[in-house]
Design an enzyme around this catalytic site. Structure first.
Site, PDB file in Angstrom:
ATOM      1  N   VAL A 112     -57.646  40.297  13.598  1.00 31.47           N
ATOM      2  CA  VAL A 112     -58.044  39.143  12.793  1.00 31.47           C
ATOM      3  C   VAL A 112     -56.805  38.439  12.241  1.00 31.47           C
ATOM      4  O   VAL A 112     -56.903  37.631  11.332  1.00 31.47           O
ATOM      5  CB  VAL A 112     -58.974  39.593  11.636  1.00 31.47           C
ATOM      6  CG1 VAL A 112     -60.298  40.115  12.184  1.00 31.47           C
ATOM      7  CG2 VAL A 112     -58.322  40.671  10.754  1.00 31.47           C
ATOM      8  N   HIS A 128     -63.582  40.031  16.277  1.00 33.29           N
ATOM      9  CA  HIS A 128     -63.853  40.448  14.894  1.00 33.29           C
ATOM     10  C   HIS A 128     -63.545  39.340  13.898  1.00 33.29           C
ATOM     11  O   HIS A 128     -63.392  39.604  12.708  1.00 33.29           O
ATOM     12  CB  HIS A 128     -63.070  41.733  14.561  1.00 33.29           C
ATOM     13  CG  HIS A 128     -63.572  42.933  15.311  1.00 33.29           C
ATOM     14  ND1 HIS A 128     -62.884  44.127  15.379  1.00 33.29           N
ATOM     15  CD2 HIS A 128     -64.711  43.131  16.018  1.00 33.29           C
ATOM     16  CE1 HIS A 128     -63.576  45.002  16.110  1.00 33.29           C
ATOM     17  NE2 HIS A 128     -64.676  44.417  16.513  1.00 33.29           N
ATOM     18  N   THR A 196     -55.349  49.735  21.314  1.00 34.71           N
ATOM     19  CA  THR A 196     -56.602  50.013  20.606  1.00 34.71           C
ATOM     20  C   THR A 196     -56.965  51.481  20.756  1.00 34.71           C
ATOM     21  O   THR A 196     -56.794  52.057  21.835  1.00 34.71           O
ATOM     22  CB  THR A 196     -57.766  49.114  21.088  1.00 34.71           C
ATOM     23  OG1 THR A 196     -58.960  49.487  20.383  1.00 34.71           O
ATOM     24  CG2 THR A 196     -58.009  49.203  22.596  1.00 34.71           C
ATOM     25  N   SER A 197     -57.480  52.074  19.677  1.00 31.61           N
ATOM     26  CA  SER A 197     -57.922  53.464  19.740  1.00 31.61           C
ATOM     27  C   SER A 197     -59.249  53.568  20.484  1.00 31.61           C
ATOM     28  O   SER A 197     -59.684  54.662  20.828  1.00 31.61           O
ATOM     29  CB  SER A 197     -58.059  54.040  18.325  1.00 31.61           C
ATOM     30  OG  SER A 197     -58.981  53.262  17.581  1.00 31.61           O
TER      31      SER A 197
HETATM   32  P1  OAD Z   1     -56.717  51.450  15.463  1.00 34.19           P
HETATM   33  O1  OAD Z   1     -55.862  51.553  14.249  1.00 34.19           O
HETATM   34  O2  OAD Z   1     -57.956  52.259  15.512  1.00 34.19           O
HETATM   35  O3  OAD Z   1     -55.859  51.856  16.733  1.00 34.19           O
HETATM   36  C1  OAD Z   1     -54.556  51.352  16.934  1.00 34.19           C
HETATM   37  C2  OAD Z   1     -54.072  51.850  18.274  1.00 34.19           C
HETATM   38  O4  OAD Z   1     -52.822  51.238  18.539  1.00 34.19           O
HETATM   39  C3  OAD Z   1     -53.838  53.363  18.331  1.00 34.19           C
HETATM   40  O5  OAD Z   1     -54.458  53.866  19.504  1.00 34.19           O
HETATM   41  C4  OAD Z   1     -52.317  53.492  18.414  1.00 34.19           C
HETATM   42  O6  OAD Z   1     -51.908  54.592  19.219  1.00 34.19           O
HETATM   43  C5  OAD Z   1     -51.950  52.199  19.087  1.00 34.19           C
HETATM   44  N1  OAD Z   1     -50.585  51.722  18.805  1.00 34.19           N
HETATM   45  C6  OAD Z   1     -49.821  51.918  17.699  1.00 34.19           C
HETATM   46  N2  OAD Z   1     -48.652  51.281  17.821  1.00 34.19           N
HETATM   47  C7  OAD Z   1     -48.667  50.651  19.030  1.00 34.19           C
HETATM   48  C8  OAD Z   1     -47.751  49.814  19.728  1.00 34.19           C
HETATM   49  N3  OAD Z   1     -46.574  49.485  19.208  1.00 34.19           N
HETATM   50  N4  OAD Z   1     -48.116  49.346  20.954  1.00 34.19           N
HETATM   51  C9  OAD Z   1     -49.323  49.675  21.492  1.00 34.19           C
HETATM   52  N5  OAD Z   1     -50.216  50.451  20.868  1.00 34.19           N
HETATM   53  C10 OAD Z   1     -49.913  50.925  19.668  1.00 34.19           C
HETATM   54  O7  OAD Z   1     -57.019  49.899  15.701  1.00 34.19           O
HETATM   55  P2  OAD Z   1     -58.148  49.209  16.594  1.00 34.19           P
HETATM   56  O8  OAD Z   1     -58.409  49.999  17.828  1.00 34.19           O
HETATM   57  O9  OAD Z   1     -57.777  47.802  16.737  1.00 34.19           O
HETATM   58  O10 OAD Z   1     -62.564  46.535  12.912  1.00 34.19           O
HETATM   59  O11 OAD Z   1     -59.398  49.316  15.637  1.00 34.19           O
HETATM   60  C11 OAD Z   1     -60.604  48.715  16.014  1.00 34.19           C
HETATM   61  C12 OAD Z   1     -61.320  48.145  14.831  1.00 34.19           C
HETATM   62  O12 OAD Z   1     -61.461  49.134  13.811  1.00 34.19           O
HETATM   63  C13 OAD Z   1     -60.591  47.043  14.111  1.00 34.19           C
HETATM   64  O13 OAD Z   1     -60.756  45.784  14.748  1.00 34.19           O
HETATM   65  C14 OAD Z   1     -61.226  47.047  12.766  1.00 34.19           C
HETATM   66  C15 OAD Z   1     -61.221  48.533  12.506  1.00 34.19           C
HETATM   67  O14 OAD Z   1     -62.167  49.013  11.664  1.00 34.19           O
HETATM   68  C16 OAD Z   1     -63.149  45.881  11.896  1.00 34.19           C
HETATM   69  O15 OAD Z   1     -62.603  45.691  10.826  1.00 34.19           O
HETATM   70  C17 OAD Z   1     -64.537  45.396  12.230  1.00 34.19           C
END
Ligand code: OAD
Length: 266
Positions: A112, A128, A196-197
């Site tokens: 976002v 989102h 993304t996780s």
């Molecule tokens: P997460 O915090 O769950 O996951 C972040 C991911 O990025 C993890 O898998 C890390 O290993 C990876 N990561 C960290 N540093 C990195 C880098 N430099 N390059 C590549 N990857 C890296 O975040 P999201 O998957 O985005 O939703 O979370 C999904 C949703 O959960 C968000 O959009 C938000 C949250 O609750 C809402 O607010 C609706």
């Protein structure tokens, strides 16, 4: 003895991208980590310090609008203070590379923070929503938020509470944006899942949909996501390292390094 260090991705990924008519990408908080925006679930992530049920849902907002508005004002100030990184710019360059060849491209982000648009991505859907916009919960008028307001921010037109244009837990994703992302996943020849996780659905289902529909799916993440075992290739590395190298391998490197955030307004 030295092993020559090659790129962390396979020749197959590069070849599949070269052959692709349709490329689609999903990004999560990890793509913005190298800009200094905290992720949600990493050890220093936002959900370690705040509980989603306390902040990111409508009941929490109605119970304590000032707290929730303040949390978003804090995050907005943070993203306004940072710049897109080489990973964001590489995805904008990938879009230009695909579309210059007459291909289709779509970037669906769960973020976002507005950094993809600032880096020059145009074929972009925000699944989102966006931190950078707000609206009144009563009359839906767009609202102008100021980060230093005291007490709950209210609508200038009707006095209703002002909320950010983000999707909270328990809410539906914007229908048109998600439909577009689903279609792009179903039609993609190559699908990239970046930073993304992959634990929050329905977004996390997009790479799986792409795979089921026959795409070559590559995950770019320093650590395995929840769906790592179900993708075609796991590329271990950060978005800021891997994506520029991938675009360079395609011969589309120009405009990534050294280009300061195209479309940046600040
Ligand atoms: P997460 O915090 O769950 O996951 C972040 C991911 O990025 C993890 O898998 C890390 O290993 C990876 N990561 C960290 N540093 C990195 C880098 N430099 N390059 C590549 N990857 C890296 O975040 P999201 O998957 O985005 O939703 O979370 C999904 C949703 O959960 C968000 O959009 C938000 C949250 O609750 C809402 O607010 C609706």
């Amino acid at each position: 003895m030295h092993q020559p260090v090659g790129p962390p991705f396979s020749d197959t990924l590069v070849r599949r991208l070269r052959e692709a008519d349709r490329v689609a990408v999903l990004t999560g908080a990890g793509i913005s980590a190298e800009s200094g925006v905290p992720t949600f679930r990493d050890p220093d992530g936002l959900w370690q310090r705040f509980r989603p049920e306390e902040l990111a849902n409508v009941e929490a907002f109605l119970a304590n609008p000032t707290l929730v508005q303040g949390w978003y004002a804090h995050r907005r100030a943070l993203v306004e203070d940072v710049e897109p990184n080489a990973g964001h710019r590489a995805l904008a360059a990938l879009e230009r590379w695909v579309t210059a060849r007459g291909g289709d491209f779509l970037l669906a982000t769960q973020n976002v923070d507005g950094l993809h648009a600032r880096a020059g991505s145009e074929r972009l859907v925000e699944l989102h929503g966006s931190l950078l916009r707000s609206h009144c919960i009563d009359c839906a008028a767009e609202a102008d938020e100021s980060a230093d307001a005291r007490g709950p921010l209210t609508c200038q037109a009707c006095g209703g509470l002002v909320r950010p244009d983000v999707v909270w837990f328990g809410e539906q994703l914007p229908e048109a944006a998600f439909a577009q992302a689903e279609q792009a996943a179903a039609l993609a020849d190559v699908y990239l899942s970046v930073g993304t996780s992959a634990v929050v659905y329905p977004a996390a289902g997009l790479p799986l949909l792409a795979r089921q529909a026959g795409a070559y799916v590559a995950e770019v993440n320093p650590t395995p996501s929840d769906i790592a075992g179900r993708v075609s290739e796991q590329v271990r590395g950060t978005a800021g390292e891997v994506l520029p190298a991938l675009v360079a391998a395609l011969g589309g490197a120009s405009g990534i390094r050294g280009q300061e955030s195209g479309g940046n307004d600040g």
